[in-house]
Design an enzyme around this catalytic site. Structure first.
Site, PDB file in Angstrom:
ATOM      1  CE  LYS A  80      34.857  17.537   2.074  1.00 36.75           C
ATOM      2  NZ  LYS A  80      35.384  17.155   3.405  1.00 36.75           N
ATOM      3  CB  SER A 155      37.235  13.717   2.833  1.00 36.22           C
ATOM      4  OG  SER A 155      36.722  14.739   3.660  1.00 36.22           O
ATOM      5  CB  SER A 179      38.451  15.886   6.075  1.00 37.59           C
ATOM      6  OG  SER A 179      38.255  14.497   6.022  1.00 37.59           O
TER       7      SER A 179
END
Lengths: 483, 94
Positions: A80, A155, A179
């Site tokens: 990420k 997210s 997330s």
């Protein structure tokens, strides 16, 4: 190996071929690079580390030949965009950090590299990990590979999309309120958030420090277990990491025929927001568990509707403090043409942050301001204790706590709303684990009304990763559907 | 409580942010909704409950007080858009 004949397989299923030389890491990386190019429209990768990945693959191939390769030899992972890798850009999905190059590598990432995993690129996400659809990235939304008209969740949306589309073996994400688990559910993957304190956050760009945890997206629980074991353990660079011994991956692979005591989060099942198809699916999951001899019992909880507000009061406060470091001076976006230091700070932040980040900073600033602190922040901290006392009581009687991961399947891109709190309710079933600091996993168990994946969430007591992963592995094997 | 433009402007200043025109109007609307949303915790009876501040109750780990290698100045300045001779440059302060 042609890209068109590629099958999405778990690392644990091909490891033997890598170790005996039937498969070469360099060939696999080349194949993933080709697939990433073919799937560029998903917008999952913000940057591909082609040279770095190929170089590492050659190194690992040599180590395998020499018999010195680590436990993740040749596992190709994406990270990420809020996890630092020395020398590479890490932008947290924000214009604020558009060209920021990390000076060091996140502990969690380093531990995977030390075991010979190959990092292939950085993955799109909501700006500073704030969002539930990946539509709040400064670099554009990520599409759900199972239906490009829908979101992959957020997210960590890029991480979910990359693994689901077969662009890497696994991906790291971060989970502050759901997330990892929500996007895993939306893309048919296994997604786990370990116990708070299980994995060091050194090198993770902070959103809300008393909630943030690093976790992963994988095709199987077995791969998740391996990754979590490798990343777990104390780190002097993150004082919140626990000294509790990490779980043993080998123990997760054993068979455990003993029936479990499973609590169901009753208000989640009765919630008006729960889609009827998702509700019906969960009922099937429960029947399957009962048929296997597990004791399943619905437990009441009076405060489900207060969980997301508690979460927002605390996380926005922490975010307003954590994001104060972006001042336009030391690193990150700097506005031009400003006449004073205050104007430099203001203009850099105003131009560098996106709307959702600004909303949350503003709410956090309000919550922490004189006159409101006790009524909001102090009260939310007390509520957090109350919630944890409740999970402690549940786990005194039960092994696990379960509910659907999300109230519905992946939703459409560009869903219009004049109220930002509509999106906040996406996390209604996931924030509980972050508020209480307990481990939670989302396991894909079926399909919803639009034949998109649905996930089942399993929560366990703090530091019970071993029991959680062992149970989840057996549980997943019952429901595993190849997408 | 009702949120007015002045409230958002004051908070924005504290957070070193600025909203003007339509953006300010939108933020007032959003902030009002968010504040209404978090009001839900006011219904909770939390009498006698201690705040939960630290999730990990193992206590703070201690280490030897030994100096470690500092970051090289050039490294520290590498991500700044405006630096000069080992310093960060900012607009005139005095």
């Amino acid at each position: 190996m042609k890209s068109s004949t590629f099958e999405k397989t778990a690392y644990s299923e091909i490891r033997e071929q890598l170790i005996n030389g039937t498969l070469r890491c360099e060939d696999r990386v080349a194949l993933f690079l080709e697939r990433i190019r073919e799937h560029a429209a998903l917008n999952a990768f913000l940057e591909v580390f082609e040279t770095r990945a190929l170089r590492k693959a050659q190194e690992v191939d040599q180590k395998i030949a020499a018999g010195t390769a680590g436990r993740l030899a040749g596992m190709v992972i994406g990270i990420k965009d809020n996890l630092c890798l020395e020398g590479e850009i890490c932008s947290a999905g924000s214009k604020m950090l558009e060209g920021f190059r990390s000076l060091y590598t996140a502990t969690a990432v380093q531990r995977l590299l030390d075991e010979d995993a190959i990092v292939i690129g950085r993955l799109n996400c909501d700006e500073f990990a704030m969002g539930s659809s990946n539509e709040h990235s400064a670099y554009g939304p990520v599409l759900n590979p199972l239906d490009p008209a829908r979101v992959p969740g957020g997210s960590s949306g890029g991480s979910a999309a990359a693994v689901a589309a077969g662009l890497c073996d696994a991906a790291l994400g971060s989970d502050t309120g759901g997330s990892i688990r929500q996007p895993a559910a939306f893309t048919g993957l296994v997604g786990i958030k370990p116990t708070y304190g299980r994995i060091s956050r050194s090198g993770l760009i902070a959103y809300a420090s008393s909630f943030d945890q690093i976790g992963c997206f994988t095709h199987t629980v077995e791969d998740a277990s391996l990754l979590i074991e490798m990343m777990s353990g104390g780190d002097p660079l993150d004082a919140t990491t626990s000294s509790v011994t990490p779980h043993r991956h080998a123990a997760v692979l054993e068979d455990d025929p003993r029936p479990k005591r499973i609590a169901l989060l009753k208000p989640a099942l009765d919630h008006p927001g729960l889609d009827p198809a998702a509700k019906a699916h969960f009922a099937e999951v429960v029947e399957a568990l009962k048929a296997q001899g597990h004791h399943v019992e619905a437990v009441d909880f009076d405060h489900l509707d207060q969980l997301v507000p508690i979460y927002y009061l605390l996380t926005t406060s922490e975010a307003s403090s954590n994001l104060a470091r972006f001042d336009g001076v030391h690193y990150g976006y700097r506005a031009t043409g400003t006449e004073s230091l205050e104007e430099l700070h203001k203009q850099s932040r105003t131009q560098g942050f996106g709307t959702e980040v600004k909303r949350r900073i503003l709410l956090g600033t309000f919550v922490l301001s004189a006159g409101y602190y006790d009524a909001y922040y102090g009260k939310a901290q007390k509520a957090r204790r109350m919630v944890r006392n409740w999970t402690d009581r549940v786990f005194a009687d039960f092994d696990f706590l379960m509910c659907p991961t999300t109230p519905h399947e992946a939703f459409a891109l560009n869903r219009e709303s004049a109220d930002p709190t509509v999106m906040y309710l996406e996390d209604i079933f996931t924030v509980l684990a972050n508020i209480a600091g307990i481990p939670a996993i989302s396991v894909p168990t079926g399909l919803g009304k639009n034949t998109l994946p649905l996930g089942t969430q399993i929560m366990a007591p703090a530091f019970f990763e071993e029991q959680l992963l062992l149970f989840s592995r057996q549980f997943h094997s019952q429901f595993r559907v190849h997408n | 409580m009702r949120i007015e433009k002045e409230d958002v402007e004051k908070l924005a200043h504290l957070a070193r942010l600025e909203f003007t025109g339509a953006e300010l109007d939108a933020m007032v609307n959003d902030f009002d909704k968010m504040l209404g949303f978090v009001q839900r915790i006011q219904t909770l009876d939390l009498e006698g409950i201690e705040p939960l501040v630290y999730l990990n109750e193992e206590g703070q780990p201690l280490r030897e007080d030994r100096p470690s290698e500092p970051m090289e100045p050039a490294e520290a300045l590498r991500n700044s858009e405006n630096s000069d001779g080992g310093y960060f440059r900012v607009p005139r302060v005095l």
